[in-house]
Design a protein around this motif. Structure first.
Motif, PDB file in Angstrom:
ATOM      1  N   VAL A 192       0.857  -1.188   0.000  1.00 49.45           N
ATOM      2  CA  VAL A 192       0.000   0.000   0.000  1.00 49.45           C
ATOM      3  C   VAL A 192       0.890   1.234   0.000  1.00 49.45           C
ATOM      4  O   VAL A 192       1.732   1.384   0.878  1.00 49.45           O
ATOM      5  CB  VAL A 192      -0.913   0.015   1.238  1.00 49.45           C
ATOM      6  CG1 VAL A 192      -1.807   1.241   1.231  1.00 49.45           C
ATOM      7  CG2 VAL A 192      -1.742  -1.251   1.306  1.00 49.45           C
ATOM      8  N   GLU A 193       0.715   2.104  -0.964  1.00 46.70           N
ATOM      9  CA  GLU A 193       1.531   3.314  -0.991  1.00 46.70           C
ATOM     10  C   GLU A 193       0.647   4.539  -1.118  1.00 46.70           C
ATOM     11  O   GLU A 193      -0.271   4.591  -1.925  1.00 46.70           O
ATOM     12  CB  GLU A 193       2.507   3.256  -2.175  1.00 46.70           C
ATOM     13  CG  GLU A 193       3.584   2.218  -1.979  1.00 46.70           C
ATOM     14  CD  GLU A 193       4.404   1.999  -3.246  1.00 46.70           C
ATOM     15  OE1 GLU A 193       5.230   2.856  -3.552  1.00 46.70           O
ATOM     16  OE2 GLU A 193       4.182   0.988  -3.913  1.00 46.70           O
ATOM     17  N   GLN A 194       0.897   5.531  -0.297  1.00 46.70           N
ATOM     18  CA  GLN A 194       0.218   6.826  -0.322  1.00 46.70           C
ATOM     19  C   GLN A 194      -1.296   6.686  -0.339  1.00 46.70           C
ATOM     20  O   GLN A 194      -1.974   7.352  -1.112  1.00 46.70           O
ATOM     21  CB  GLN A 194       0.645   7.610  -1.579  1.00 46.70           C
ATOM     22  CG  GLN A 194       2.127   7.639  -1.776  1.00 46.70           C
ATOM     23  CD  GLN A 194       2.702   8.994  -1.501  1.00 46.70           C
ATOM     24  OE1 GLN A 194       2.070   9.803  -0.835  1.00 46.70           O
ATOM     25  NE2 GLN A 194       3.892   9.248  -1.971  1.00 46.70           N
ATOM     26  N   SER A 195      -1.822   5.783   0.480  1.00 42.48           N
ATOM     27  CA  SER A 195      -3.271   5.591   0.515  1.00 42.48           C
ATOM     28  C   SER A 195      -3.709   5.549   1.972  1.00 42.48           C
ATOM     29  O   SER A 195      -3.236   4.715   2.727  1.00 42.48           O
ATOM     30  CB  SER A 195      -3.655   4.274  -0.157  1.00 42.48           C
ATOM     31  OG  SER A 195      -3.025   4.173  -1.413  1.00 42.48           O
ATOM     32  N   ASP A 196      -4.615   6.445   2.351  1.00 36.90           N
ATOM     33  CA  ASP A 196      -5.022   6.536   3.742  1.00 36.90           C
ATOM     34  C   ASP A 196      -6.283   5.727   4.033  1.00 36.90           C
ATOM     35  O   ASP A 196      -7.003   5.318   3.131  1.00 36.90           O
ATOM     36  CB  ASP A 196      -5.286   8.005   4.120  1.00 36.90           C
ATOM     37  CG  ASP A 196      -3.984   8.771   4.204  1.00 36.90           C
ATOM     38  OD1 ASP A 196      -2.926   8.113   4.232  1.00 36.90           O
ATOM     39  OD2 ASP A 196      -4.031  10.006   4.221  1.00 36.90           O
ATOM     40  N   SER A 197      -6.551   5.569   5.318  1.00 36.55           N
ATOM     41  CA  SER A 197      -7.837   5.058   5.816  1.00 36.55           C
ATOM     42  C   SER A 197      -8.267   3.740   5.195  1.00 36.55           C
ATOM     43  O   SER A 197      -9.383   3.610   4.710  1.00 36.55           O
ATOM     44  CB  SER A 197      -8.959   6.077   5.569  1.00 36.55           C
ATOM     45  OG  SER A 197      -8.554   7.326   6.013  1.00 36.55           O
ATOM     46  N   GLY A 198      -7.403   2.770   5.213  1.00 39.35           N
ATOM     47  CA  GLY A 198      -7.777   1.480   4.641  1.00 39.35           C
ATOM     48  C   GLY A 198      -7.892   0.410   5.693  1.00 39.35           C
ATOM     49  O   GLY A 198      -7.521   0.593   6.847  1.00 39.35           O
ATOM     50  N   ILE A 199      -8.450  -0.719   5.284  1.00 38.00           N
ATOM     51  CA  ILE A 199      -8.569  -1.861   6.182  1.00 38.00           C
ATOM     52  C   ILE A 199      -7.996  -3.095   5.479  1.00 38.00           C
ATOM     53  O   ILE A 199      -8.343  -3.369   4.320  1.00 38.00           O
ATOM     54  CB  ILE A 199     -10.041  -2.123   6.556  1.00 38.00           C
ATOM     55  CG1 ILE A 199     -10.618  -0.920   7.295  1.00 38.00           C
ATOM     56  CG2 ILE A 199     -10.174  -3.372   7.402  1.00 38.00           C
ATOM     57  CD1 ILE A 199     -12.101  -1.032   7.536  1.00 38.00           C
ATOM     58  N   ILE A 200      -7.144  -3.813   6.143  1.00 39.14           N
ATOM     59  CA  ILE A 200      -6.682  -5.109   5.635  1.00 39.14           C
ATOM     60  C   ILE A 200      -7.050  -6.126   6.694  1.00 39.14           C
ATOM     61  O   ILE A 200      -6.578  -6.050   7.821  1.00 39.14           O
ATOM     62  CB  ILE A 200      -5.169  -5.113   5.370  1.00 39.14           C
ATOM     63  CG1 ILE A 200      -4.816  -4.056   4.331  1.00 39.14           C
ATOM     64  CG2 ILE A 200      -4.710  -6.495   4.925  1.00 39.14           C
ATOM     65  CD1 ILE A 200      -3.341  -3.906   4.070  1.00 39.14           C
ATOM     66  N   ARG A 201      -7.899  -7.069   6.361  1.00 38.59           N
ATOM     67  CA  ARG A 201      -8.469  -7.917   7.401  1.00 38.59           C
ATOM     68  C   ARG A 201      -8.549  -9.375   6.947  1.00 38.59           C
ATOM     69  O   ARG A 201      -8.890  -9.671   5.815  1.00 38.59           O
ATOM     70  CB  ARG A 201      -9.875  -7.400   7.728  1.00 38.59           C
ATOM     71  CG  ARG A 201     -10.495  -8.049   8.940  1.00 38.59           C
ATOM     72  CD  ARG A 201     -11.918  -7.597   9.113  1.00 38.59           C
ATOM     73  NE  ARG A 201     -12.034  -6.285   9.716  1.00 38.59           N
ATOM     74  CZ  ARG A 201     -12.949  -5.374   9.382  1.00 38.59           C
ATOM     75  NH1 ARG A 201     -13.798  -5.631   8.416  1.00 38.59           N
ATOM     76  NH2 ARG A 201     -13.002  -4.221   9.992  1.00 38.59           N
ATOM     77  N   GLY A 202      -8.189 -10.254   7.834  1.00 41.72           N
ATOM     78  CA  GLY A 202      -8.413 -11.690   7.596  1.00 41.72           C
ATOM     79  C   GLY A 202      -7.672 -12.285   6.422  1.00 41.72           C
ATOM     80  O   GLY A 202      -8.147 -13.243   5.826  1.00 41.72           O
ATOM     81  N   CYS A 203      -6.525 -11.743   6.078  1.00 45.73           N
ATOM     82  CA  CYS A 203      -5.782 -12.293   4.946  1.00 45.73           C
ATOM     83  C   CYS A 203      -4.728 -13.287   5.415  1.00 45.73           C
ATOM     84  O   CYS A 203      -4.212 -13.181   6.517  1.00 45.73           O
ATOM     85  CB  CYS A 203      -5.093 -11.186   4.170  1.00 45.73           C
ATOM     86  SG  CYS A 203      -6.257 -10.021   3.470  1.00 45.73           S
ATOM     87  N   THR A 204      -4.428 -14.249   4.547  1.00 46.45           N
ATOM     88  CA  THR A 204      -3.362 -15.198   4.828  1.00 46.45           C
ATOM     89  C   THR A 204      -2.295 -15.012   3.764  1.00 46.45           C
ATOM     90  O   THR A 204      -2.602 -15.073   2.572  1.00 46.45           O
ATOM     91  CB  THR A 204      -3.888 -16.643   4.768  1.00 46.45           C
ATOM     92  OG1 THR A 204      -4.977 -16.742   5.674  1.00 46.45           O
ATOM     93  CG2 THR A 204      -2.820 -17.626   5.151  1.00 46.45           C
ATOM     94  N   ILE A 205      -1.073 -14.754   4.182  1.00 47.58           N
ATOM     95  CA  ILE A 205      -0.023 -14.452   3.210  1.00 47.58           C
ATOM     96  C   ILE A 205       1.188 -15.329   3.466  1.00 47.58           C
ATOM     97  O   ILE A 205       1.667 -15.416   4.593  1.00 47.58           O
ATOM     98  CB  ILE A 205       0.389 -12.968   3.296  1.00 47.58           C
ATOM     99  CG1 ILE A 205      -0.834 -12.081   3.126  1.00 47.58           C
ATOM    100  CG2 ILE A 205       1.456 -12.638   2.276  1.00 47.58           C
ATOM    101  CD1 ILE A 205      -0.581 -10.633   3.391  1.00 47.58           C
ATOM    102  N   ARG A 206       1.652 -16.004   2.429  1.00 46.75           N
ATOM    103  CA  ARG A 206       2.936 -16.717   2.567  1.00 46.75           C
ATOM    104  C   ARG A 206       3.673 -16.683   1.235  1.00 46.75           C
ATOM    105  O   ARG A 206       3.067 -16.566   0.176  1.00 46.75           O
ATOM    106  CB  ARG A 206       2.718 -18.138   3.058  1.00 46.75           C
ATOM    107  CG  ARG A 206       1.965 -19.041   2.158  1.00 46.75           C
ATOM    108  CD  ARG A 206       1.834 -20.421   2.791  1.00 46.75           C
ATOM    109  NE  ARG A 206       0.565 -20.593   3.474  1.00 46.75           N
ATOM    110  CZ  ARG A 206      -0.580 -20.949   2.867  1.00 46.75           C
ATOM    111  NH1 ARG A 206      -0.602 -21.093   1.557  1.00 46.75           N
ATOM    112  NH2 ARG A 206      -1.697 -21.115   3.537  1.00 46.75           N
ATOM    113  N   SER A 207       4.991 -16.759   1.322  1.00 50.11           N
ATOM    114  CA  SER A 207       5.765 -16.588   0.092  1.00 50.11           C
ATOM    115  C   SER A 207       5.859 -17.877  -0.697  1.00 50.11           C
ATOM    116  O   SER A 207       6.089 -17.861  -1.892  1.00 50.11           O
ATOM    117  CB  SER A 207       7.177 -16.103   0.421  1.00 50.11           C
ATOM    118  OG  SER A 207       7.899 -17.146   1.020  1.00 50.11           O
ATOM    119  N   GLY A 208       5.704 -19.007  -0.029  1.00 47.56           N
ATOM    120  CA  GLY A 208       5.824 -20.276  -0.740  1.00 47.56           C
ATOM    121  C   GLY A 208       7.249 -20.636  -1.098  1.00 47.56           C
ATOM    122  O   GLY A 208       7.507 -21.651  -1.709  1.00 47.56           O
ATOM    123  N   SER A 209       8.202 -19.779  -0.697  1.00 47.52           N
ATOM    124  CA  SER A 209       9.600 -20.102  -0.984  1.00 47.52           C
ATOM    125  C   SER A 209      10.080 -21.147   0.013  1.00 47.52           C
ATOM    126  O   SER A 209       9.544 -21.275   1.095  1.00 47.52           O
ATOM    127  CB  SER A 209      10.470 -18.860  -0.836  1.00 47.52           C
ATOM    128  OG  SER A 209      10.030 -17.881  -1.723  1.00 47.52           O
TER     129      SER A 209
END
Lengths: 423, 260
Positions: free
Chosen positions: A141-158
């Motif tokens: 996220v760049e230069q963006s205000d007032s956001g919500i990031i919720r309930g995500c699952t993130i992995r690189s798989g490396s």
């Protein structure tokens, strides 16, 4: 003037209603008219909803350029970027919602930060329930205000032993204020969550584990709060640097173990509060460097190598009602006392007595023992760790302190483990 | 010689000393495993026992047994047996029975623990091996000391001083040296100094196996690199074997020269 504003309001209201009324829903599926999400995004006008039905979509570089779009997956929707480019980009479009998608195979690139979801100059974004796998950067996220990031699952798989620089960050915010990062699970990235110049934000209930570098990384980010997060087994723990007014409550820092791993690394942090956190089995529980006016209250330090490591330039740190249990070294200290205080903490190594039964030991506790002091001065003396001779020396020094800094002490050590107040 | 070893072991069994020793280790072993709960922690507690108690008990036992069986030794010396065999046999007999008590006394609690919780036990095996080696070395040194003098008090004194030197004072001198030469890079020196004291060598070898080694920073990394490599392992074990051969040589030499 008033009439002018009122009329503007009416116009705005009208526009919104018209928009709302005319907002259409675009369906994407393998048998629909529109088979690609990209097509749908190009067709969409302000306020439209794109519903992607179950299936695997092999496309990349989906760029959303209109505001108020809702991109939502129904069932298991997989966007496979096929190692070509980044997956979803939101560009100068406020209030976009992205929900319930699985994004895969975003390639590594040494010049561009390719992300599964990239939000650029778009306020009010909502990203929910994404599963991101095999990616370079997760959500950027760049230069963006007032956001919500919720309930995500993130992995690189490396695989585990990949070089740090070839993996991106899980959730990376840059110059984006008023964000809410909630209930995400991030693993195997470079930094789990990375904040650069992000103020007035909340990080809540995330689980960030086994990342290559930091579970959470703060840089130049003021007035933030992080609560109820778990950081486990990260390469270097959690780092909070060059920031002011950070509240860190109810987090768990666990098993961040290794040569240069810290449970929590504080560098140039001012006016912050660290409360109700648990530090278990970290090489260093909290590493404090050049930080001032921090209150450490009701934290548990359990079985760390060093519970607290103070380096120079730290002023007015105040430890109050913490529990230090089973740490190899309780406090390591460099330099002058600088008005750092320890008061009414529980130290399980304390061997004093409490004759008047007021709950506080009658003799002060000195958390820096002789061996800790020596190891700080001459690192090679660590070869004598657990040596019988050193234990005798420590005991002698505790009875009559000669070498260890005399002014670092807890005047009222607790006799029993401190119970946290209701949190 | 085998006969002598066998006789010594039988004698010690009859004396119930080894049995007492075995019971002591059993008690300590179960107590530590039950009360400490944490596996890594209990290894550290066992390490303390192995490093301090095993050499001490070996020393005391070696001296005591030698002086108690003076009459028997004199009897043996009158027989057509090589002198070396008599003393070496005594030494090996004592250390084998002590070592067996140690291995059984700590091994049984370990096995009981492994049966309950599935944990990797390689560091425990290493612990027992090192304990056995330390016991043997210090029994031998004590025997060498007591063979050299008839005065019981003096023999006890020398043997205890030897133990004190190796277990405590050596570390003190090492620390002094580290402080005195703090302006120089000292990792190599520390490494060499540690390898040449069997107690320190045992301590470092075990510590490097535990997660606590992460605390040892750069110095620890130098140690790990050295002791983890094949040459390092070979060197470390050959130093231990050398330490075991030292009493052998000493006893042989003194026994040959002495007039009994």
């Amino acid at each position: 003037m008033r009439t002018f504003i009122t009329s503007w309001c009416w116009v705005l209201l009208y526009l919104t209603i018209v928009n709302w009324a005319y907002a259409k829903t675009i369906k994407v599926c393998h048998n629909c008219d529109i088979r690609l999400i990209k097509q749908a995004v190009e067709l969409a006008d302000t306020g439209d909803t794109i519903i992607v039905l179950e299936g695997r979509y092999r496309e990349s570089n989906i760029i959303i350029r209109v505001p108020d779009i809702v991109l939502i997956g129904k069932g298991r929707v997989v966007i496979d970027a096929g190692k070509e480019n980044q997956a979803v980009v939101v560009f100068k479009s406020p209030n976009v919602t992205i929900k319930n998608l699985t994004i895969k195979n975003v390639p590594f690139n040494s010049t561009e930060e390719l992300a599964a979801v990239n939000i650029l100059y778009s306020n009010g974004y909502i990203i929910e329930d994404l599963i991101i796998d095999s990616t370079f950067f997760g959500i950027l996220v760049e230069q963006s205000d007032s956001g919500i990031i919720r309930g995500c699952t993130i992995r690189s798989g490396s695989s585990i032993d990949v070089y740090e620089a070839t993996i991106g960050n899980g959730i990376h915010l840059c110059k984006s204020n008023y964000a809410l990062i909630e209930n995400n699970v991030i693993t195997n990235m470079r930094d789990g969550i990375y904040f650069e110049f992000v103020s007035n934000s909340v990080i809540r209930g995330n689980y960030s584990y086994e990342n290559k570098r930091y579970g959470l990384h703060f840089m130049f980010s003021n007035d933030d709060v992080y609560v109820n997060n778990r950081f486990e087994g990260n390469g270097a723990g959690v780092a909070v640097m060059f920031s002011k007014n950070i509240d860190m409550h109810n987090n768990v820092f666990k098993n961040n173990w290794g040569m240069s791993a810290y449970g929590l690394l504080l560098k140039e942090i001012y006016d912050s509060e660290i409360k109700h956190n648990v530090f278990i089995r970290n090489t260093t529980g909290i590493h404090v460097e050049g930080s001032a006016r921090i209150i450490y209250e009701e934290n548990d330090f359990v079985e760390n190598g060093w519970a607290v490591n103070f380096l120079g330039g730290s002023y007015d740190n105040y430890f109050y009602h913490n529990n230090f249990i089973g740490n190899t070294f309780d406090v390591a200290y460099f330099g002058r006392i600088n008005n750092n205080r320890f008061e009414e903490n529980y130290w399980n190594k304390y061997t004093g007595y409490d004759l008047d039964r007021d709950g506080f030991g009658d003799v002060p506790y000195r958390p820096v023992d002789l061996f800790t002091y020596m190891v700080n001065e001459i690192p090679e003396t660590i070869v004598l760790l657990r040596s019988f001779f050193v234990q005798i020396l420590n005991f002698a020094e505790q009875v009559v302190p000669v070498l260890t800094p005399a002014d670092i002490y807890d005047p009222k050590p607790l006799m029993q483990k401190w119970k946290w107040s209701g949190s | 010689m085998l006969k002598i070893i066998g006789y010594v072991i039988k004698d010690l069994l009859r004396n119930r000393w080894t049995l007492f020793y075995l019971l002591f280790y059993l008690l300590v072993g179960f107590a530590i495993l039950i009360f400490s709960g944490d596996f890594s922690k209990s290894t550290v507690s066992f390490l303390q026992i192995i490093l301090i108690l095993t050499p001490l008990i070996g020393t005391l036992f070696g001296v005591m047994y030698y002086y108690n069986s003076r009459d028997f030794i004199e009897l043996l010396l009158a027989q057509p047996i090589r002198r070396r065999d008599v003393f070496i046999g005594q030494w090996l007999g004592v250390s084998v029975s002590l070592g067996t008590s140690l291995v059984l006394g700590l091994g049984i609690p370990f096995l009981w623990y492994f049966a309950q919780y599935e944990v990797a036990g390689d560091q425990f095996v290493l612990l027992l091996l090192l304990g056995f080696a330390l016991g043997t070395i210090f029994t031998g040194l004590a025997m060498a000391v007591s063979v050299s003098t008839d005065n019981k008090i003096r023999g006890f004194g020398y043997a205890l001083v030897l133990w004190l030197l190796m277990a405590v004072v050596y570390d003190g001198f090492l620390l002094l040296a580290l402080i005195a030469f703090r302006d120089y890079p000292l990792e190599k020196f520390a490494l060499i100094a540690t390898v040449f004291n069997p107690i320190d060598l045992a301590r470092i070898t075990i510590l490097l196996k535990l997660d606590i080694s992460a605390l040892m920073g750069y110095t620890g990394a130098v140690f790990r690199e050295f002791l983890g490599s094949t040459t390092g392992m070979i060197l470390a074990s050959s130093v231990l074997i050398l330490w075991m051969l030292l009493p052998f040589a000493l006893i042989t030499l003194i026994a040959k020269k002495r007039d009994f």
